[in-house]
Write an enzyme that holds these catalytic residues in place. Structure first.
Site, PDB file in Angstrom:
ATOM      1  N   ASP A  67      38.965 103.214  14.411  1.00 29.78           N
ATOM      2  CA  ASP A  67      39.948 104.078  14.923  1.00 29.78           C
ATOM      3  C   ASP A  67      40.053 103.233  16.256  1.00 29.78           C
ATOM      4  O   ASP A  67      39.128 103.023  17.183  1.00 29.78           O
ATOM      5  CB  ASP A  67      39.220 105.709  15.401  1.00 29.78           C
ATOM      6  CG  ASP A  67      40.554 106.401  15.892  1.00 29.78           C
ATOM      7  OD1 ASP A  67      41.359 105.691  16.761  1.00 29.78           O
ATOM      8  OD2 ASP A  67      40.317 107.572  15.815  1.00 29.78           O
ATOM      9  N   VAL A  68      41.288 102.949  16.574  1.00 26.22           N
ATOM     10  CA  VAL A  68      41.636 101.830  17.924  1.00 26.22           C
ATOM     11  C   VAL A  68      41.327 103.078  19.197  1.00 26.22           C
ATOM     12  O   VAL A  68      41.216 102.187  20.337  1.00 26.22           O
ATOM     13  CB  VAL A  68      42.980 101.587  17.799  1.00 26.22           C
ATOM     14  CG1 VAL A  68      43.183 100.389  16.891  1.00 26.22           C
ATOM     15  CG2 VAL A  68      43.872 102.523  17.854  1.00 26.22           C
ATOM     16  N   TYR A 164      56.678 107.540  25.123  1.00 24.44           N
ATOM     17  CA  TYR A 164      56.776 106.487  24.575  1.00 24.44           C
ATOM     18  C   TYR A 164      57.299 105.264  25.175  1.00 24.44           C
ATOM     19  O   TYR A 164      56.724 104.338  25.128  1.00 24.44           O
ATOM     20  CB  TYR A 164      57.390 106.827  22.760  1.00 24.44           C
ATOM     21  CG  TYR A 164      57.589 105.575  22.175  1.00 24.44           C
ATOM     22  CD1 TYR A 164      56.438 104.803  21.574  1.00 24.44           C
ATOM     23  CD2 TYR A 164      58.723 105.343  21.649  1.00 24.44           C
ATOM     24  CE1 TYR A 164      56.402 103.701  20.624  1.00 24.44           C
ATOM     25  CE2 TYR A 164      58.900 104.138  20.510  1.00 24.44           C
ATOM     26  CZ  TYR A 164      57.916 103.634  20.212  1.00 24.44           C
ATOM     27  OH  TYR A 164      57.998 102.533  19.329  1.00 24.44           O
ATOM     28  N   LYS A 168      55.752 101.668  26.219  1.00 24.38           N
ATOM     29  CA  LYS A 168      56.170 100.340  25.770  1.00 24.38           C
ATOM     30  C   LYS A 168      56.447  99.555  27.239  1.00 24.38           C
ATOM     31  O   LYS A 168      56.307  98.503  26.923  1.00 24.38           O
ATOM     32  CB  LYS A 168      57.071 100.805  24.917  1.00 24.38           C
ATOM     33  CG  LYS A 168      56.629 101.267  23.609  1.00 24.38           C
ATOM     34  CD  LYS A 168      55.620 100.490  22.913  1.00 24.38           C
ATOM     35  CE  LYS A 168      55.520 100.865  21.337  1.00 24.38           C
ATOM     36  NZ  LYS A 168      54.212 100.503  20.749  1.00 24.38           N
TER      37      LYS A 168
END
Length: 258
Positions: A67-68, A164, A168
């Site tokens: 799991d990152v 989001y 980004k």
């Protein structure tokens, strides 16, 4: 599209969703371009399936799972990839998004926990992975390349996707900083910023978005993979801190469709 020979001898880790979707296409394209690939996915079965596909085709591949969001598991995947491949030359980070994880709502309606989830899966884990791999690249003394999968929401209005888009935007900022600090060490970082890319997540709204795309179609995961392979290759050795935008013209029309 796969750039045969572009990554000959490159030891590559595709982390965060390497077993499915855009990540799976990147894994295939990296192997076809000549890289030895470590596939990391939270789903061990998916990672194994992706690696076995490459092995069956005569490529060098290893499966890793974790799991990152866990610092220990993330470090373990990076260290495991370096151990199995005999070092690392390329890191490609994939997993991200919002609608797959939390509701798409207006900014004032977004819960703190949902914001944290989006930030964790789009920027925080990438920053952790980059810090760890930078140390590895410096220890090896042979340079290296990092490619992050970004989004046009990082530089254009993204209604209902504020968290989001902010994450980004941070990803591209991270790439610029890596470029400024580590270019002299032969280390590069770039971003592939996708627009409307066909995935299982957005299949339900695909038809509705097409009129908003100047090119008249969705992009494909294979097109995203081709850009990632180029940025990881020595053909892009003078490219760092940049974004390659694959959006069919969406960003020149804006804002991004809700």
């Amino acid at each position: 599209m796969t750039g045969v020979g572009r990554l000959d001898g490159k030891r590559t880790l595709v982390i965060g969703g390497g077993g499915a979707g855009i990540g799976r296409s990147i894994v295939r394209s990296c192997a076809a371009a000549g890289a030895a690939v470590a596939v990391a996915d939270v789903d061990a079965a998916r990672a194994t399936e992706a690696a076995e596909e490459l092995l069956a085709a005569g490529h060098v591949a290893h499966a890793l799972s974790g799991d990152v969001r866990s610092r220990e598991q993330l470090d373990g995947m990076i260290e495991g990839a370096a151990e199995r491949l005999g070092g690392l030359d390329v890191l490609i980070t994939v997993v991200g998004g919002q609608v797959a994880f939390v509701p798409a709502v207006r900014l004032h309606e977004m819960a703190d926990a949902d914001w944290d989830t989006v930030y964790e899966l789009n920027l925080r884990y990438v920053a952790r992975a980059v810090r760890r791999v930078l140390r590895l690249f410096l220890e090896q003394g042979t340079g290296g390349a990092v490619v992050g999968i970004g989004s046009v929401t990082g530089f254009m209005a993204a209604p209902m996707q504020a968290g989001y888009g902010a994450a980004k935007a941070g990803l591209h900022s991270l790439a610029r900083t890596v470029a400024a600090e580590y270019a002299a060490d032969g280390i590069r970082m770039n971003v592939v910023a996708g627009g409307a890319i066909s995935t299982a997540v957005n299949a339900g709204v695909a038809a509705a978005w097409v009129p908003e795309i100047p090119a008249g179609r969705y992009g494909t995961s294979e097109e995203m993979a081709a850009a990632a392979v180029y940025l990881a290759s020595d053909e892009a050795r003078y490219v760092t801190g940049q974004q390659i935008v694959l959006d069919g013209g969406v960003s020149v029309r804006g804002p991004f469709p809700q």
